[in-house]
Motif scaffolding. Structure first.
Motif, PDB file in Angstrom:
ATOM      1  N   PRO A 172     -54.359 -17.154 -73.797  1.00 25.10           N
ATOM      2  CA  PRO A 172     -52.933 -17.391 -73.121  1.00 25.10           C
ATOM      3  C   PRO A 172     -51.814 -16.914 -74.461  1.00 25.10           C
ATOM      4  CG  PRO A 172     -54.371 -19.603 -73.039  1.00 25.10           C
ATOM      5  CD  PRO A 172     -55.060 -18.506 -73.740  1.00 25.10           C
ATOM      6  N   GLY A 173     -50.709 -16.742 -73.749  1.00 26.08           N
ATOM      7  CA  GLY A 173     -49.724 -16.313 -74.942  1.00 26.08           C
ATOM      8  C   GLY A 173     -49.581 -14.651 -74.606  1.00 26.08           C
ATOM      9  N   PRO A 174     -48.438 -14.255 -75.350  1.00 22.49           N
ATOM     10  CA  PRO A 174     -48.145 -12.975 -75.407  1.00 22.49           C
ATOM     11  C   PRO A 174     -49.198 -11.992 -75.867  1.00 22.49           C
ATOM     12  CG  PRO A 174     -46.753 -13.792 -76.898  1.00 22.49           C
ATOM     13  CD  PRO A 174     -47.441 -14.701 -76.269  1.00 22.49           C
ATOM     14  N   VAL A 175     -49.194 -10.706 -75.364  1.00 23.10           N
ATOM     15  CA  VAL A 175     -50.200  -9.815 -76.018  1.00 23.10           C
ATOM     16  C   VAL A 175     -49.306  -8.948 -77.226  1.00 23.10           C
ATOM     17  CG1 VAL A 175     -51.781  -7.698 -75.729  1.00 23.10           C
ATOM     18  CG2 VAL A 175     -51.629  -9.428 -74.053  1.00 23.10           C
ATOM     19  N   HIS A 176     -49.729  -9.229 -78.178  1.00 21.70           N
ATOM     20  CA  HIS A 176     -49.223  -8.196 -79.741  1.00 21.70           C
ATOM     21  C   HIS A 176     -49.621  -6.861 -79.474  1.00 21.70           C
ATOM     22  CE1 HIS A 176     -48.390 -12.558 -80.803  1.00 21.70           C
ATOM     23  NE2 HIS A 176     -47.227 -12.128 -81.455  1.00 21.70           N
ATOM     24  N   PHE A 177     -48.507  -6.126 -79.687  1.00 19.65           N
ATOM     25  CA  PHE A 177     -49.001  -4.688 -80.004  1.00 19.65           C
ATOM     26  C   PHE A 177     -48.596  -4.227 -81.297  1.00 19.65           C
ATOM     27  CE2 PHE A 177     -49.114  -5.131 -75.488  1.00 19.65           C
ATOM     28  CZ  PHE A 177     -49.975  -4.310 -75.080  1.00 19.65           C
ATOM     29  N   ALA A 178     -49.435  -3.807 -82.116  1.00 20.51           N
ATOM     30  CA  ALA A 178     -49.487  -3.360 -83.560  1.00 20.51           C
ATOM     31  C   ALA A 178     -49.700  -2.062 -83.954  1.00 20.51           C
ATOM     32  CB  ALA A 178     -50.140  -4.312 -84.290  1.00 20.51           C
ATOM     33  N   HIS A 179     -48.747  -1.541 -84.628  1.00 22.06           N
ATOM     34  CA  HIS A 179     -48.942  -0.257 -85.328  1.00 22.06           C
ATOM     35  C   HIS A 179     -49.118  -0.267 -86.802  1.00 22.06           C
ATOM     36  CE1 HIS A 179     -44.792  -0.067 -85.377  1.00 22.06           C
ATOM     37  NE2 HIS A 179     -44.839   1.020 -86.150  1.00 22.06           N
ATOM     38  N   SER A 180     -49.116   0.840 -87.459  1.00 22.08           N
ATOM     39  CA  SER A 180     -49.068   0.829 -88.919  1.00 22.08           C
ATOM     40  C   SER A 180     -47.639   1.446 -89.568  1.00 22.08           C
ATOM     41  CB  SER A 180     -50.239   1.487 -89.880  1.00 22.08           C
ATOM     42  OG  SER A 180     -50.093   1.396 -91.204  1.00 22.08           O
ATOM     43  N   GLU A 181     -46.857   0.830 -90.401  1.00 28.26           N
ATOM     44  CA  GLU A 181     -45.978   1.284 -90.805  1.00 28.26           C
ATOM     45  C   GLU A 181     -46.034   2.588 -91.888  1.00 28.26           C
ATOM     46  OE1 GLU A 181     -43.981  -1.923 -93.025  1.00 28.26           O
ATOM     47  OE2 GLU A 181     -43.328  -2.828 -91.317  1.00 28.26           O
ATOM     48  N   THR A 182     -47.254   2.805 -92.071  1.00 32.67           N
ATOM     49  CA  THR A 182     -47.667   4.335 -92.798  1.00 32.67           C
ATOM     50  C   THR A 182     -47.496   5.237 -91.970  1.00 32.67           C
ATOM     51  OG1 THR A 182     -50.016   4.038 -92.308  1.00 32.67           O
ATOM     52  CG2 THR A 182     -49.170   3.013 -94.343  1.00 32.67           C
ATOM     53  N   ASP A 183     -47.427   5.299 -90.586  1.00 36.86           N
ATOM     54  CA  ASP A 183     -47.458   6.320 -89.473  1.00 36.86           C
ATOM     55  C   ASP A 183     -45.766   6.958 -89.911  1.00 36.86           C
ATOM     56  OD1 ASP A 183     -47.043   8.106 -87.549  1.00 36.86           O
ATOM     57  OD2 ASP A 183     -46.189   6.412 -86.064  1.00 36.86           O
ATOM     58  N   GLU A 184     -45.845   8.051 -90.653  1.00 34.15           N
ATOM     59  CA  GLU A 184     -44.691   8.930 -90.811  1.00 34.15           C
ATOM     60  C   GLU A 184     -43.995   9.681 -89.700  1.00 34.15           C
ATOM     61  OE1 GLU A 184     -45.230  11.342 -94.368  1.00 34.15           O
ATOM     62  OE2 GLU A 184     -45.696   9.656 -95.558  1.00 34.15           O
ATOM     63  N   LEU A 185     -44.809  10.241 -88.646  1.00 34.96           N
ATOM     64  CA  LEU A 185     -44.469  11.127 -87.548  1.00 34.96           C
ATOM     65  C   LEU A 185     -43.922  10.311 -86.269  1.00 34.96           C
ATOM     66  CD1 LEU A 185     -47.363  13.726 -87.435  1.00 34.96           C
ATOM     67  CD2 LEU A 185     -45.025  13.842 -88.534  1.00 34.96           C
ATOM     68  N   GLY A 186     -44.410   8.962 -86.121  1.00 37.33           N
ATOM     69  CA  GLY A 186     -43.907   8.310 -85.144  1.00 37.33           C
ATOM     70  C   GLY A 186     -44.815   8.126 -84.071  1.00 37.33           C
ATOM     71  N   GLU A 187     -46.088   8.898 -84.176  1.00 41.63           N
ATOM     72  CA  GLU A 187     -46.989   9.005 -83.193  1.00 41.63           C
ATOM     73  C   GLU A 187     -47.551   7.768 -82.901  1.00 41.63           C
ATOM     74  OE1 GLU A 187     -50.813  12.071 -82.005  1.00 41.63           O
ATOM     75  OE2 GLU A 187     -50.283  11.619 -84.164  1.00 41.63           O
ATOM     76  N   VAL A 205     -47.033 -10.296 -70.675  1.00 40.20           N
ATOM     77  CA  VAL A 205     -46.002 -10.744 -71.334  1.00 40.20           C
ATOM     78  C   VAL A 205     -46.459 -10.013 -72.859  1.00 40.20           C
ATOM     79  CG1 VAL A 205     -44.434 -12.428 -72.923  1.00 40.20           C
ATOM     80  CG2 VAL A 205     -45.165 -12.736 -70.436  1.00 40.20           C
ATOM     81  N   THR A 206     -45.527  -9.302 -73.614  1.00 43.66           N
ATOM     82  CA  THR A 206     -45.829  -8.601 -74.652  1.00 43.66           C
ATOM     83  C   THR A 206     -44.852  -8.757 -75.986  1.00 43.66           C
ATOM     84  OG1 THR A 206     -44.525  -6.489 -74.377  1.00 43.66           O
ATOM     85  CG2 THR A 206     -46.780  -6.818 -73.275  1.00 43.66           C
ATOM     86  N   LYS A 207     -45.178  -8.487 -77.206  1.00 46.90           N
ATOM     87  CA  LYS A 207     -44.625  -8.633 -78.351  1.00 46.90           C
ATOM     88  C   LYS A 207     -44.964  -7.550 -79.297  1.00 46.90           C
ATOM     89  CE  LYS A 207     -43.093 -12.391 -80.335  1.00 46.90           C
ATOM     90  NZ  LYS A 207     -43.138 -13.789 -80.976  1.00 46.90           N
ATOM     91  N   ALA A 208     -43.885  -6.694 -79.989  1.00 47.23           N
ATOM     92  CA  ALA A 208     -44.334  -5.614 -81.061  1.00 47.23           C
ATOM     93  C   ALA A 208     -44.160  -6.241 -82.438  1.00 47.23           C
ATOM     94  CB  ALA A 208     -43.409  -4.548 -80.674  1.00 47.23           C
ATOM     95  N   LEU A 209     -45.101  -5.560 -83.088  1.00 48.43           N
ATOM     96  CA  LEU A 209     -45.100  -5.670 -84.614  1.00 48.43           C
ATOM     97  C   LEU A 209     -45.660  -4.605 -85.465  1.00 48.43           C
ATOM     98  CD1 LEU A 209     -47.058  -8.783 -85.919  1.00 48.43           C
ATOM     99  CD2 LEU A 209     -47.606  -7.467 -83.764  1.00 48.43           C
ATOM    100  N   SER A 210     -45.628  -4.507 -86.447  1.00 49.14           N
ATOM    101  CA  SER A 210     -46.436  -3.771 -87.364  1.00 49.14           C
ATOM    102  C   SER A 210     -47.589  -4.449 -88.153  1.00 49.14           C
ATOM    103  CB  SER A 210     -45.539  -3.104 -88.431  1.00 49.14           C
ATOM    104  OG  SER A 210     -45.121  -3.802 -89.202  1.00 49.14           O
TER     105      SER A 210
END
Length: 402
Positions: A172-187, A205-210
């Protein structure tokens, strides 16, 4: 399979950036900028070629699952460099419970020139990128330049369907989507944003974070987001070998939800994908399916007969973007395949795979990236490079089916 030259669309850079490809240019070592998205040429395939590739990709995927099962059954984790007993046991449990765990996609890198069977170079089933350009900008390019044509590309629809089918496996609850802030290009950022969009279209239902902003609540013993909400499920574009060994690695392993309801965080991709994204898989596949037309000979204990016959490529088991890859041609000095990093360290485990030089089209070395969503072939992305190894300076070219 043919390569065709074509005039790029006026204002092509703005067009693809608006379609999510915010990294259309590559900075070269001398500081110059060159196109990463390269629509000065494109590739065409016949329908029988694409159908044969689809069949090969799905067979390779099934073979990889068989190899993963073999690694678990025969306790071959040490061959993958996995020696931590706790991590080994969790991967094995993840594999046994795989039907209860959401698992989304992967990308096969293939050698193919249109004249023989596709040959597997490697499989990234944990954190594959080049997804955005394969799914979206190249489809819209085709619609602009060749209205009414077709393309090997059902990525978007299959990803949405996969999220919809697997929604019941998520806690239950939102699915979080995480990437690393070390990504310089934005890929990484845009890959995660695109996958989040497909999940939203499936009704999740989703949420974004690093990754760097994931917190740990000592009182509850759970991972939390920036609003201190529990992270019950998380898609992470962050390799498992980092996730399991960084500063919060112990907490990741202690709270891993492997489908049995005993943990608190369900990670996507699941831990068993470590069995498929490790290049030791190439040697296990050759051990199980020797002589298979879609495989290249590969070994873990050295190049064996390859040193004196075809030549070979040594690849670090967990290398990315061509890092540490060394090409050994028969009778020649080894050449590093990566422009920034030399050969692997003497103590770094490698797989030794038969040298199968990438085919040349108009002086460009070409590799096919064939996508799998769940267990089905779903699309194609093509990258070109100047050298023998496809690295971060490669270019992405669109394709059509004739």
């Amino acid at each position: 399979m043919e390569r065709h030259r074509i005039t790029p669309r006026p204002d092509w850079q703005r067009i693809v950036e608006e379609q999510g490809l915010i990294y259309p240019l590559t900075r070269q070592p001398d500081g110059s900028l060159t196109p990463y998205w390269d629509e000065s040429a494109y590739y065409s395939f016949t329908l029988p070629e694409v159908e044969a590739l689809e069949e090969s990709v799905e067979e390779l995927h099934a073979m990889c699952l068989r190899a993963a099962e073999y690694i678990v059954e025969q306790d071959r984790f040490a061959d993958l460099g996995i020696t931590d007993p706790r991590l080994r046991d969790l991967i094995a449990e993840s594999w046994r419970r795989r039907a209860e765990l959401p698992s989304l996609y992967g990308r096969f890198d293939l050698r193919y020139d249109g004249t023989g069977p596709a040959r597997l170079l490697e499989y990234n089933a944990d954190t594959p990128t080049s997804l955005v350009e394969a799914a979206s900008p190249q489809w819209f390019w085709m619609e602009d330049r060749f209205p009414g044509a077709d393309q090997w590309n059902s990525l978007h629809e299959r990803l949405v369907d996969a999220w919809r089918r697997q929604a019941e496996l998520l806690p239950p609850g939102p699915v979080h989507f995480a990437h690393s802030e070390t990504d310089e290009l934005g890929e990484d950022l845009m890959t995660v944003a695109y996958l989040r969009e497909t999940a939203q279209q499936a009704g999740l239902v989703t949420k974004a974070l690093s990754v760097e902003r994931i917190g740990w609540d000592r009182l509850s013993g759970r991972f939390v987001d920036e609003q201190l909400a529990f992270i019950r499920s998380c898609f992470k574009l962050y390799p498992w070998e980092w996730l399991a060994t960084d500063a919060f690695g112990p907490q990741v392993l202690e709270t891993l939800d492997n489908g049995g309801g005993s943990g608190s965080t369900c990670w996507i991709e699941p831990a068993w994908k470590m069995l498929l994204s490790n290049k030791a898989l190439l040697a296990v596949l050759w051990e199980l399916f020797p002589g298979h037309p879609n495989l290249l000979p590969a070994y873990l204990d050295g190049p064996r007969e390859l040193a004196s016959t075809t030549g070979y490529v040594s690849k670090p088991l967990l290398g990315r973007e061509g890092a540490g890859v060394t090409v050994h041609e028969p009778g020649a000095e080894p050449s590093p395949g990566h422009r920034r990093e030399g050969p692997p360290r003497d103590d770094e485990p490698c797989v030794y795979q038969e040298l199968a030089a990438l085919p040349e089209f108009d002086g460009n070395r070409t590799v096919l990236g064939a996508w799998v969503v769940e267990d089905e072939a779903a699309g194609l992305g093509i990258r070109e490079s100047a050298g023998l190894v496809t690295d971060e300076y490669a270019r992405f070219l669109p394709h059509v089916i004739r």
